[in-house]
Design a protein around this motif. Structure first.
Motif, PDB file in Angstrom:
ATOM      1  N   MET A 155       5.352 -12.068  22.001  1.00  0.00           N
ATOM      2  CA  MET A 155       4.172 -11.840  21.165  1.00  0.00           C
ATOM      3  C   MET A 155       3.837 -13.112  20.394  1.00  0.00           C
ATOM      4  O   MET A 155       4.730 -13.789  19.900  1.00  0.00           O
ATOM      5  N   SER A 156       2.552 -13.448  20.297  1.00  0.00           N
ATOM      6  CA  SER A 156       2.138 -14.681  19.644  1.00  0.00           C
ATOM      7  C   SER A 156       2.403 -14.613  18.157  1.00  0.00           C
ATOM      8  O   SER A 156       2.348 -13.568  17.533  1.00  0.00           O
ATOM      9  N   VAL A 159      11.188   1.571  13.500  1.00  0.00           N
ATOM     10  CA  VAL A 159      10.012   0.883  12.935  1.00  0.00           C
ATOM     11  C   VAL A 159      10.390  -0.526  12.511  1.00  0.00           C
ATOM     12  O   VAL A 159       9.637  -1.491  12.747  1.00  0.00           O
ATOM     13  N   GLU A 160      11.566  -0.685  11.911  1.00  0.00           N
ATOM     14  CA  GLU A 160      12.015  -2.003  11.453  1.00  0.00           C
ATOM     15  C   GLU A 160      12.139  -2.966  12.633  1.00  0.00           C
ATOM     16  O   GLU A 160      11.722  -4.142  12.535  1.00  0.00           O
ATOM     17  N   ASP A 161      12.737  -2.496  13.745  1.00  0.00           N
ATOM     18  CA  ASP A 161      12.878  -3.350  14.931  1.00  0.00           C
ATOM     19  C   ASP A 161      11.521  -3.798  15.455  1.00  0.00           C
ATOM     20  O   ASP A 161      11.322  -4.974  15.807  1.00  0.00           O
ATOM     21  N   PHE A 162      10.587  -2.856  15.534  1.00  0.00           N
ATOM     22  CA  PHE A 162       9.242  -3.197  16.020  1.00  0.00           C
ATOM     23  C   PHE A 162       8.549  -4.180  15.078  1.00  0.00           C
ATOM     24  O   PHE A 162       7.864  -5.112  15.525  1.00  0.00           O
ATOM     25  N   LEU A 163       8.718  -3.983  13.780  1.00  0.00           N
ATOM     26  CA  LEU A 163       8.093  -4.887  12.802  1.00  0.00           C
ATOM     27  C   LEU A 163       8.656  -6.302  12.927  1.00  0.00           C
ATOM     28  O   LEU A 163       7.915  -7.281  12.798  1.00  0.00           O
ATOM     29  N   GLU A 210       9.616  -7.678  15.571  1.00  0.00           N
ATOM     30  CA  GLU A 210       9.034  -8.267  16.779  1.00  0.00           C
ATOM     31  C   GLU A 210       7.598  -8.750  16.573  1.00  0.00           C
ATOM     32  O   GLU A 210       7.112  -9.601  17.334  1.00  0.00           O
ATOM     33  N   THR A 211       6.916  -8.201  15.602  1.00  0.00           N
ATOM     34  CA  THR A 211       5.496  -8.538  15.410  1.00  0.00           C
ATOM     35  C   THR A 211       5.279  -9.949  14.900  1.00  0.00           C
ATOM     36  O   THR A 211       4.197 -10.522  15.074  1.00  0.00           O
ATOM     37  N   LEU A 270       2.003  -1.681  16.336  1.00  0.00           N
ATOM     38  CA  LEU A 270       2.179  -1.986  14.913  1.00  0.00           C
ATOM     39  C   LEU A 270       1.493  -3.301  14.536  1.00  0.00           C
ATOM     40  O   LEU A 270       0.868  -3.408  13.481  1.00  0.00           O
ATOM     41  N   HIS A 271       1.625  -4.292  15.400  1.00  0.00           N
ATOM     42  CA  HIS A 271       1.001  -5.594  15.155  1.00  0.00           C
ATOM     43  C   HIS A 271      -0.510  -5.450  14.969  1.00  0.00           C
ATOM     44  O   HIS A 271      -1.093  -5.955  14.000  1.00  0.00           O
ATOM     45  N   LYS A 272      -1.142  -4.779  15.908  1.00  0.00           N
ATOM     46  CA  LYS A 272      -2.596  -4.584  15.832  1.00  0.00           C
ATOM     47  C   LYS A 272      -2.973  -3.778  14.596  1.00  0.00           C
ATOM     48  O   LYS A 272      -3.955  -4.077  13.910  1.00  0.00           O
ATOM     49  N   SER A 273      -2.217  -2.731  14.307  1.00  0.00           N
ATOM     50  CA  SER A 273      -2.532  -1.867  13.173  1.00  0.00           C
ATOM     51  C   SER A 273      -2.399  -2.614  11.845  1.00  0.00           C
ATOM     52  O   SER A 273      -3.231  -2.469  10.953  1.00  0.00           O
ATOM     53  N   ILE A 274      -1.338  -3.426  11.736  1.00  0.00           N
ATOM     54  CA  ILE A 274      -1.142  -4.193  10.497  1.00  0.00           C
ATOM     55  C   ILE A 274      -2.294  -5.155  10.268  1.00  0.00           C
ATOM     56  O   ILE A 274      -2.910  -5.179   9.189  1.00  0.00           O
ATOM     57  N   LEU A 275      -2.609  -5.961  11.285  1.00  0.00           N
ATOM     58  CA  LEU A 275      -3.678  -6.963  11.126  1.00  0.00           C
ATOM     59  C   LEU A 275      -5.033  -6.300  10.867  1.00  0.00           C
ATOM     60  O   LEU A 275      -5.794  -6.725   9.986  1.00  0.00           O
TER      61      LEU A 275
END
Length: 340
Positions: free
Chosen positions: A1-2, A23-27, A29-30, A120-125
């Motif tokens: 992921m960029s 959720v922590e693991d996915f975060l 990675e973002t 999660l990445h898309k949702s956060i941004l």
């Protein structure tokens, strides 16, 4: 992921340790997280959000906590978090429930079963940027509201179709004598004398024309007590709560116009005095000068002296009357008195 240049402080409110670790693991990675805080219940989340030394950019919220759930939880978190975006995490794929949470103030709604780093990445941004726009919009609306309501000049907004007052500021309430509630029950024809209604009708036609947004003119208005005032109006068109509206700025020019009238009257009097001095005074003065010169040159006989004296006295009396007239006119030259 960029990688993303911006990184954020995330609060995860989740009572299930397994779900939190996922959720922590996915975060992680973002690559957009600066810090991740974990709250296992509402009380802990509240303590973190109230801590002035702890910064939070976004909240992931599970709706089934040990000490608070559902709508009550959203409302309470919303009150504590202020303008921080809230993303709901749930295991229930219920569309009605999702819409409900959004209507309560949540920014987004994610299903735990389909979570991954990309989601999660898309949702956060998306939600942080969207929240910035919403906060800026609210601040802009607040600035407009402050400028409107705290303006020292009367201002109001009216519906371009119905002509109903939609909003008025404190200066308008004080100047015109109507309460806020009374204004909102009226349309703008109620503050115009009957003889002004045709002019109002024409001006309304103009502002309803396409691309005819700005308007300026001078009109007569009526206060609640029946007093007529002269006002200078400036207006512009805009959309107000879904309605095509006109915002009005009012400058009461009654005193100014009276002052101008007084100055004009003064100028007329001064012109009259100047004309009197240059024309009317010259005739008796010329006669006096001629009579005095004739007597000085001894060109008159003793028998004519009485007639000459009478002519001199008559010319002197005529000059005296002219001087009195000039004095009376000059006493009328008083701008302050004329403008009261």
């Amino acid at each position: 992921m960029s990688k993303n240049l911006s990184r954020y402080d995330i609060l995860v409110v989740e009572d299930n340790p397994g779900d939190y670790l996922l959720v922590e693991d996915f975060l992680d990675e973002t690559n957009v997280t600066k810090s991740i805080k974990w709250a296992k219940d509402f009380k802990s989340a509240t303590e973190i959000l109230k801590d002035t030394e702890t910064h939070t950019d976004l909240i992931f919220l599970d709706l089934s906590l040990p000490d608070k759930q559902g709508e009550e939880l959203i409302n309470e978190i919303k009150n504590v978090s202020k303008n921080i975006p809230i993303i709901i995490l749930t295991g229930y794929p219920d569309a009605d429930f999702a819409i409900k949470t959004l209507s309560l103030g949540a920014s987004d709604y994610l299903l735990k079963d389909v979570l991954n780093a990309t989601v999660l990445h898309k949702s956060i941004l998306y939600n942080i940027e969207r929240n910035k726009i919403m906060v800026n919009l609210k601040e802009s609306e607040q600035r407009y509201s402050d400028l409107f309501h705290f303006s020292p000049l009367p201002m109001w907004v009216f519906d371009k179709e119905t002509l109903k007052f939609l909003d008025v500021n404190d200066a308008a309430i004080e100047h015109y004598g109507y309460s806020y509630e009374e204004f909102l029950k009226m349309d703008i024809t109620k503050i115009r004398p009957k003889e002004e209604l045709p002019a109002l009708k024409n001006s309304i036609k103009n502002v309803r024309k396409p691309h005819k947004n700005i308007f300026h003119g001078e009109f007569t208005h009526l206060k609640k007590n029946g007093e007529k005032i002269k006002v200078e109006i400036r207006s512009n068109s805009f959309e107000y709560k879904g309605r095509q509206a006109q915002i009005i700025l009012v400058n009461d020019v009654t005193e100014r116009n009276l002052h101008i009238e007084a100055v004009e009257k003064q100028n007329e009097i001064l012109k009259d005095i100047a004309w009197t001095q240059s024309h009317v005074v010259r005739a008796p003065l010329a006669r006096l000068m001629g009579l005095v010169q004739a007597m000085k040159d001894e060109k008159i006989s003793e028998s004519d002296k009485t007639i000459f004296y009478n002519h001199i006295l008559k010319s002197a009396d005529e000059l005296d009357e002219i001087v009195k007239s000039v004095v009376n006119k000059s006493q009328a030259v008083n701008i302050n008195d004329q403008s009261k």
